[in-house]
Every structure is written in structure tokens, then in C-alpha cells.
Design an enzyme around this catalytic site. Structure first.
Site, PDB file in Angstrom:
ATOM      1  N   GLU A  50     -71.562 -16.590 102.244  1.00  0.00           N
ATOM      2  CA  GLU A  50     -70.543 -14.983 101.985  1.00  0.00           C
ATOM      3  C   GLU A  50     -70.677 -14.719 103.362  1.00  0.00           C
ATOM      4  OE1 GLU A  50     -71.635 -15.079  97.612  1.00  0.00           O
ATOM      5  OE2 GLU A  50     -72.946 -15.236  99.702  1.00  0.00           O
ATOM      6  N   THR A  51     -68.932 -14.094 103.802  1.00  0.00           N
ATOM      7  CA  THR A  51     -68.828 -13.414 105.004  1.00  0.00           C
ATOM      8  C   THR A  51     -68.608 -11.692 104.279  1.00  0.00           C
ATOM      9  OG1 THR A  51     -68.786 -15.573 106.144  1.00  0.00           O
ATOM     10  CG2 THR A  51     -67.830 -13.391 106.921  1.00  0.00           C
TER      11      THR A  51
END
Length: 282
Positions: A50-51
Site C-alpha cells: 500500500e501507498t
């Protein structure tokens, strides 16, 4: 495309007291003006599970708004990005509206975080889908996991946004031994959980497979631990306070704390450590 400008950035390791043995999240701390296409490109480029992108809140009760992207697309909620982003926001000088509490706005609504004994914890959001898995889908998962149906002690939909389902096996060793063929379940978001022997430091071992999100195995997963924690504590299969280990098959040392309050709120917490800090040209 707008001219890139420097934006504060941090990469935070979540759910391990030892840096680089937890689950990293990339956090863009000033995402104002970025469109969804730019966020997707950055998330594909970082190639982390995830970002996240921190934005001003739209809900007046929230401290900030968070958008969460995997390499494959956006999620309404995810656990370790919630902890890592709150850590980065606080470290960057964020001041909560209410002392001792951080309120995050995301696709799943408002998520509350608290800090206890140095650990950030988030309140597990309500599940969107619960109940036993359909037999046809269960058989597909069992086949993909390479096990027989009688090895499954219990099973449940535990979807709090990403689409999670989970199979409970008898032991942690059985969970660690899994060699799933994810090509058979390309749209699945599925976990496996099993108990460690009595007296162990951790009560359960958990693994999270997320082919639908473009991640074969998530090293340490907060959202799945949250909904599994709601299920296990709600049914009496786990005590009100316990720890989970995750990530051993990926050479990680994830350590997750799950606590169920008397009112039924389940909190999921762990250590958060900034490993990289600087600017991103976006």
C-alpha cells in the site's frame, strides 16, 4: 500534467519492533492537488502492498483524510497503512483535534486511533460482510490451498472493505506450511489463521493472501487481523487480549496486538518506525 513539486514523504515500517522486519507503507503527507491517476501511478511505482496520500479532511470530525492504494487499485480501508500514516502525520507535526485520539477519514468512513504504551492502535471498523463461506467458494479455497476440507476448523467472511475471507486451521504450523496456488483464486482476498501451542508468546499465526489486490502475500495485515479479531473474540475462540505473529514465510517478524474492550470495540496495534523520510517530487 502539473509541474511536480516537492511534497513531504515518509516510509514507515509497521507491526515490528525491529526496523525492516514489519510491513512498509509509503506515505505522501501533502497530496493536495494530486488526481487519482497520479496516485495510482505512484502506488504502482513504489510497488509496496500500500501507498497512502494524506489530504485535508472533508468531515469536520476528522483530523485528516487518507486515500489508500495498492499496485492494483484503491482500497476503502487497510490496517497497516492506517497505523503508518497516522504515525507519519503525527511525526510531521499533526495535532489531533482530541488529545490522545486521531480520527482518520477514509473510504470506509471514520477510523479512530489511540496510543497505549507507545503503540498506535486503530479501532476495527465494522465488517461489511460476515457469516460462513458458501460451500462452493470454500471448496475453491481449500483446493487452492492444497489441503483437504477436514483440515478447516472454521471459516468466515470477515470483509471490512478489502473483501477478506478466512479459514481457521487447527495449528500455526499448518498455516505456515501452506503453499497456495493463487492462480486458482485470482480474485480472492483470503487469510488463514491457526493457534500456536499453549504458553507461546503469540496466540495465533496468520497469513494473508491478496491476489485480487496484486499482492501475492501481505507480510503483516492490519485489516485482516482486525476482522479476524472481531470474529475470534466475538465467538469466544480467542481471549480479549492476545498477540498474533505474521510474516515468517516472507522473512518478516510481524507482531500484532489485538484487544477487545468490554463494549466490544476491537483495537489492533503494533510498533511503527519511520525508516525513510524526505520529499517526493509529485
Amino acid at each position: 500534467m502539473p509541474t511536480p513539486r516537492p511534497r513531504p514523504f515518509a516510509q514507515v515500517d509497521v507491526f515490528s519492533a525491529t526496523p525492516y522486519l514489519g510491513n512498509p507503507v509509503a506515505v505522501v503527507l501533502d497530496a493536495a492537488g494530486l488526481d487519482e491517476g497520479a496516485m495510482r501511478r505512484v502506488a504502482r511505482w513504489t510497488n509496496l502492498s500500500e501507498t497512502t496520500f494524506v489530504l485535508p479532511p472533508e468531515d469536520p470530525r476528522a483530523d485528516y483524510r487518507l486515500r489508500i492504494f495498492t499496485p492494483a487499485g484503491e482500497l476503502p480501508f487497510a490496517g497497516h497503512p492506517t497505523l503508518g500514516s497516522a504515525h507519519a502525520w503525527l511525526e510531521h507535526g499533526g495535532v489531533p483535534r482530541t488529545e490522545g485520539r486521531v480520527v482518520q477519514e477514509c473510504g470506509a468512513g471514520l477510523v479512530t486511533l489511540r496510543r497505549d504504551d507507545g503503540l498506535l492502535s486503530f479501532a476495527a471498523p465494522p465488517t461489511l460482510r460476515s457469516g460462513a463461506l458458501e460451500e462452493e467458494y470454500l471448496e475453491r479455497l481449500v483446493t487452492a490451498f492444497g489441503i483437504t476440507r477436514d483440515r478447516v476448523v472454521a471459516h468466515q467472511w470477515v470483509d471490512n472493505g478489502p473483501g477478506w475471507a478466512v479459514l481457521r486451521l487447527a495449528t500455526a504450523q499448518e498455516v505456515l506450511a501452506l503453499e497456495p496456488d493463487l492462480s486458482q483464486i485470482p480474485t480472492a482476498m483470503v487469510g488463514a489463521v491457526g493457534a500456536h501451542p499453549p504458553g507461546s508468546e503469540h496466540a495465533f499465526e496468520l497469513r494473508a493472501f491478496a491476489p485480487a489486490a496484486g499482492v501475492a502475500e501481505d507480510p503483516v495485515c492490519g485489516s485482516l487481523n482486525a476482522s479476524v479479531g472481531q470474529w475470534l473474540t466475538g465467538t469466544g475462540a480467542a481471549p480479549a487480549h492476545y498477540r498474533v505473529s505474521q510474516g515468517a514465510r516472507l522473512d518478516r517478524a510481524g507482531d500484532i496486538t489485538v484487544t477487545a474492550d468490554p463494549d466490544g470495540t476491537v483495537w489492533v496495534g503494533g510498533t511503527t518506525i519511520t525508516c525513510f523520510r524526505g520529499t517526493a517530487a509529485l
